[in-house]
Design a protein around this motif. Structure first.
Motif, PDB file in Angstrom:
ATOM      1  N   ASN A   8       0.835  -1.204   0.000  1.00  0.00           N
ATOM      2  CA  ASN A   8       0.000   0.000   0.000  1.00  0.00           C
ATOM      3  C   ASN A   8       0.870   1.254   0.000  1.00  0.00           C
ATOM      4  OD1 ASN A   8       0.476   0.879   2.868  1.00  0.00           O
ATOM      5  ND2 ASN A   8      -0.409  -1.135   3.277  1.00  0.00           N
ATOM      6  N   PRO A   9       0.289   2.400  -0.361  1.00  0.00           N
ATOM      7  CA  PRO A   9       1.064   3.656  -0.423  1.00  0.00           C
ATOM      8  C   PRO A   9       1.663   4.072   0.923  1.00  0.00           C
ATOM      9  CG  PRO A   9      -1.041   3.903  -1.567  1.00  0.00           C
ATOM     10  CD  PRO A   9      -1.078   2.584  -0.866  1.00  0.00           C
ATOM     11  N   GLY A  10       0.991   3.743   2.015  1.00  0.00           N
ATOM     12  CA  GLY A  10       1.511   4.087   3.334  1.00  0.00           C
ATOM     13  C   GLY A  10       2.821   3.381   3.635  1.00  0.00           C
ATOM     14  N   ASP A  11       2.912   2.111   3.260  1.00  0.00           N
ATOM     15  CA  ASP A  11       4.152   1.356   3.479  1.00  0.00           C
ATOM     16  C   ASP A  11       5.279   1.922   2.625  1.00  0.00           C
ATOM     17  OD1 ASP A  11       2.812  -0.236   5.264  1.00  0.00           O
ATOM     18  OD2 ASP A  11       2.708  -1.995   3.939  1.00  0.00           O
ATOM     19  N   LYS A  12       4.960   2.329   1.408  1.00  0.00           N
ATOM     20  CA  LYS A  12       5.969   2.939   0.539  1.00  0.00           C
ATOM     21  C   LYS A  12       6.510   4.208   1.191  1.00  0.00           C
ATOM     22  CE  LYS A  12       6.627   5.117  -3.960  1.00  0.00           C
ATOM     23  NZ  LYS A  12       6.142   5.320  -5.323  1.00  0.00           N
ATOM     24  N   GLU A  13       5.621   5.036   1.685  1.00  0.00           N
ATOM     25  CA  GLU A  13       6.009   6.303   2.314  1.00  0.00           C
ATOM     26  C   GLU A  13       6.836   6.062   3.586  1.00  0.00           C
ATOM     27  OE1 GLU A  13       6.364  10.359   2.468  1.00  0.00           O
ATOM     28  OE2 GLU A  13       5.451   9.180   0.864  1.00  0.00           O
ATOM     29  N   ARG A  14       6.406   5.119   4.416  1.00  0.00           N
ATOM     30  CA  ARG A  14       7.131   4.839   5.663  1.00  0.00           C
ATOM     31  C   ARG A  14       8.527   4.290   5.392  1.00  0.00           C
ATOM     32  NH1 ARG A  14       4.667   1.518   9.845  1.00  0.00           N
ATOM     33  NH2 ARG A  14       3.934   0.177   8.191  1.00  0.00           N
ATOM     34  N   ALA A  15       8.672   3.447   4.366  1.00  0.00           N
ATOM     35  CA  ALA A  15       9.994   2.921   4.023  1.00  0.00           C
ATOM     36  C   ALA A  15      10.913   4.055   3.570  1.00  0.00           C
ATOM     37  CB  ALA A  15       9.877   1.862   2.916  1.00  0.00           C
ATOM     38  N   GLY A  16      10.387   4.970   2.772  1.00  0.00           N
ATOM     39  CA  GLY A  16      11.181   6.108   2.317  1.00  0.00           C
ATOM     40  C   GLY A  16      11.610   7.007   3.466  1.00  0.00           C
ATOM     41  N   ILE A  17      10.691   7.271   4.383  1.00  0.00           N
ATOM     42  CA  ILE A  17      10.998   8.110   5.552  1.00  0.00           C
ATOM     43  C   ILE A  17      12.048   7.433   6.436  1.00  0.00           C
ATOM     44  CG2 ILE A  17      10.035   9.024   7.706  1.00  0.00           C
ATOM     45  CD1 ILE A  17       7.409   9.532   6.103  1.00  0.00           C
ATOM     46  N   ALA A  18      11.904   6.119   6.643  1.00  0.00           N
ATOM     47  CA  ALA A  18      12.865   5.381   7.477  1.00  0.00           C
ATOM     48  C   ALA A  18      14.260   5.431   6.851  1.00  0.00           C
ATOM     49  CB  ALA A  18      12.414   3.936   7.653  1.00  0.00           C
ATOM     50  N   ALA A  19      14.343   5.245   5.539  1.00  0.00           N
ATOM     51  CA  ALA A  19      15.646   5.283   4.861  1.00  0.00           C
ATOM     52  C   ALA A  19      16.254   6.675   4.925  1.00  0.00           C
ATOM     53  CB  ALA A  19      15.489   4.846   3.403  1.00  0.00           C
ATOM     54  N   ASN A  20      15.432   7.686   4.791  1.00  0.00           N
ATOM     55  CA  ASN A  20      15.909   9.073   4.817  1.00  0.00           C
ATOM     56  C   ASN A  20      16.436   9.478   6.194  1.00  0.00           C
ATOM     57  OD1 ASN A  20      16.422  11.235   3.209  1.00  0.00           O
ATOM     58  ND2 ASN A  20      14.314  11.956   3.080  1.00  0.00           N
ATOM     59  N   GLY A  21      15.994   8.797   7.230  1.00  0.00           N
ATOM     60  CA  GLY A  21      16.429   9.130   8.583  1.00  0.00           C
ATOM     61  C   GLY A  21      17.745   8.506   8.994  1.00  0.00           C
ATOM     62  N   VAL A  22      18.357   7.733   8.133  1.00  0.00           N
ATOM     63  CA  VAL A  22      19.612   7.053   8.473  1.00  0.00           C
ATOM     64  C   VAL A  22      20.782   8.014   8.285  1.00  0.00           C
ATOM     65  CG1 VAL A  22      21.185   5.203   7.783  1.00  0.00           C
ATOM     66  CG2 VAL A  22      18.730   4.774   7.923  1.00  0.00           C
ATOM     67  N   SER A  23      21.652   8.042   9.270  1.00  0.00           N
ATOM     68  CA  SER A  23      22.831   8.899   9.219  1.00  0.00           C
ATOM     69  C   SER A  23      23.747   8.480   8.070  1.00  0.00           C
ATOM     70  CB  SER A  23      23.587   8.793  10.546  1.00  0.00           C
ATOM     71  OG  SER A  23      24.769   9.549  10.502  1.00  0.00           O
ATOM     72  N   GLY A  24      24.255   9.464   7.325  1.00  0.00           N
ATOM     73  CA  GLY A  24      25.161   9.196   6.219  1.00  0.00           C
ATOM     74  C   GLY A  24      24.480   9.102   4.862  1.00  0.00           C
ATOM     75  N   VAL A  25      23.143   9.060   4.854  1.00  0.00           N
ATOM     76  CA  VAL A  25      22.400   8.979   3.597  1.00  0.00           C
ATOM     77  C   VAL A  25      22.288  10.380   3.012  1.00  0.00           C
ATOM     78  CG1 VAL A  25      20.146   8.500   2.566  1.00  0.00           C
ATOM     79  CG2 VAL A  25      21.121   6.920   4.243  1.00  0.00           C
ATOM     80  N   PHE A  26      22.734  10.547   1.764  1.00  0.00           N
ATOM     81  CA  PHE A  26      22.652  11.855   1.097  1.00  0.00           C
ATOM     82  C   PHE A  26      21.290  12.081   0.469  1.00  0.00           C
ATOM     83  CE2 PHE A  26      27.343  11.010   0.653  1.00  0.00           C
ATOM     84  CZ  PHE A  26      27.726  11.920   1.617  1.00  0.00           C
ATOM     85  N   SER A  27      20.736  11.041  -0.147  1.00  0.00           N
ATOM     86  CA  SER A  27      19.411  11.175  -0.774  1.00  0.00           C
ATOM     87  C   SER A  27      18.759   9.809  -0.854  1.00  0.00           C
ATOM     88  CB  SER A  27      19.533  11.774  -2.176  1.00  0.00           C
ATOM     89  OG  SER A  27      20.202  10.878  -3.046  1.00  0.00           O
ATOM     90  N   VAL A  28      17.429   9.810  -0.976  1.00  0.00           N
ATOM     91  CA  VAL A  28      16.666   8.576  -1.117  1.00  0.00           C
ATOM     92  C   VAL A  28      15.749   8.712  -2.322  1.00  0.00           C
ATOM     93  CG1 VAL A  28      14.941   7.048  -0.080  1.00  0.00           C
ATOM     94  CG2 VAL A  28      16.709   8.076   1.358  1.00  0.00           C
ATOM     95  N   THR A  29      15.848   7.753  -3.225  1.00  0.00           N
ATOM     96  CA  THR A  29      14.924   7.656  -4.348  1.00  0.00           C
ATOM     97  C   THR A  29      14.023   6.472  -4.067  1.00  0.00           C
ATOM     98  OG1 THR A  29      16.613   8.502  -5.859  1.00  0.00           O
ATOM     99  CG2 THR A  29      14.731   7.367  -6.852  1.00  0.00           C
ATOM    100  N   ASN A  30      12.736   6.749  -3.927  1.00  0.00           N
ATOM    101  CA  ASN A  30      11.788   5.705  -3.566  1.00  0.00           C
ATOM    102  C   ASN A  30      11.080   5.201  -4.822  1.00  0.00           C
ATOM    103  OD1 ASN A  30       9.883   4.037  -2.441  1.00  0.00           O
ATOM    104  ND2 ASN A  30       9.365   5.438  -0.773  1.00  0.00           N
TER     105      ASN A  30
END
Length: 178
Positions: free
Chosen positions: A150-172
């Motif tokens: 579902n779209p909510g899971d897609k959004e939550r995965a993107g937010i979780a990845a974006n919150g990781v230290s050292g990540v410059f950008s996230v393409t979901n």
């Protein structure tokens, strides 16, 4: 003697007709569908294929084009070998990118994996042999591929990845499949 020559000649006729039968569009589509199924099966059962790899392919007639990114060079060559042995495949174009070795990217991969799969509701995507959310990291840039429900899971995965230290950008690039 004439009978054996006649039988030999009659056996050769059907063999020469088989290639013309495959000119039928329906039969050609069935052959291509079979190749698609077999390519998918061969790729997902590769021994080193993991959540940190992304393998994709296109089938055009009897030519298979491999795409994606892998963390181990052996996976690129193994994918090509596995697809080449499929009956009906005449050519394999291997456009798989081998990601550069980087301890920082390896740390980011592990941290993004934990950040995503520790989320309540997202842990169910990790229960398969190869989880459905794939994490591709190249020079600190994260790309999420695969599928979620579902779209909510897609959004939550993107937010979780974006919150990781050292990540410059996230393409979901996660797909939402019903």
């Amino acid at each position: 003697m004439k009978l054996s020559q006649l039988l030999t000649a009659s056996l050769l006729v059907p063999v020469t007709l088989i290639p013309t039968a495959s000119a039928n569009p329906q039969e050609s589509n069935k052959g291509e569908e079979r190749i698609v199924r077999e390519v998918r099966h061969e790729l997902v059962t590769l021994p080193y294929y993991s959540v940190f790899d992304n393998l994709a392919y296109k089938v055009n007639g009897y030519t298979v084009t491999l795409e994606g990114q892998v963390t181990k060079p052996v996976l690129k060559s193994d994918a090509e070998k596995a697809v080449k042995k499929i009956e009906g495949v005449e050519q394999v174009v291997n456009n798989i990118e081998v990601l550069p070795l980087s301890t920082i990217d390896d740390q980011i991969r592990r941290a993004v994996y934990q950040a995503i799969y520790r989320q309540p509701g997202l842990e169910m995507y990790s229960l398969r042999a190869v989880p459905t959310i794939h994490i591709i990291v190249k020079n600190g840039q994260v790309t999420l591929t695969g599928a979620v429900g579902n779209p909510g899971d897609k959004e939550r995965a993107g937010i979780a990845a974006n919150g990781v230290s050292g990540v410059f950008s996230v393409t979901n690039d996660l797909l939402v499949s019903p």
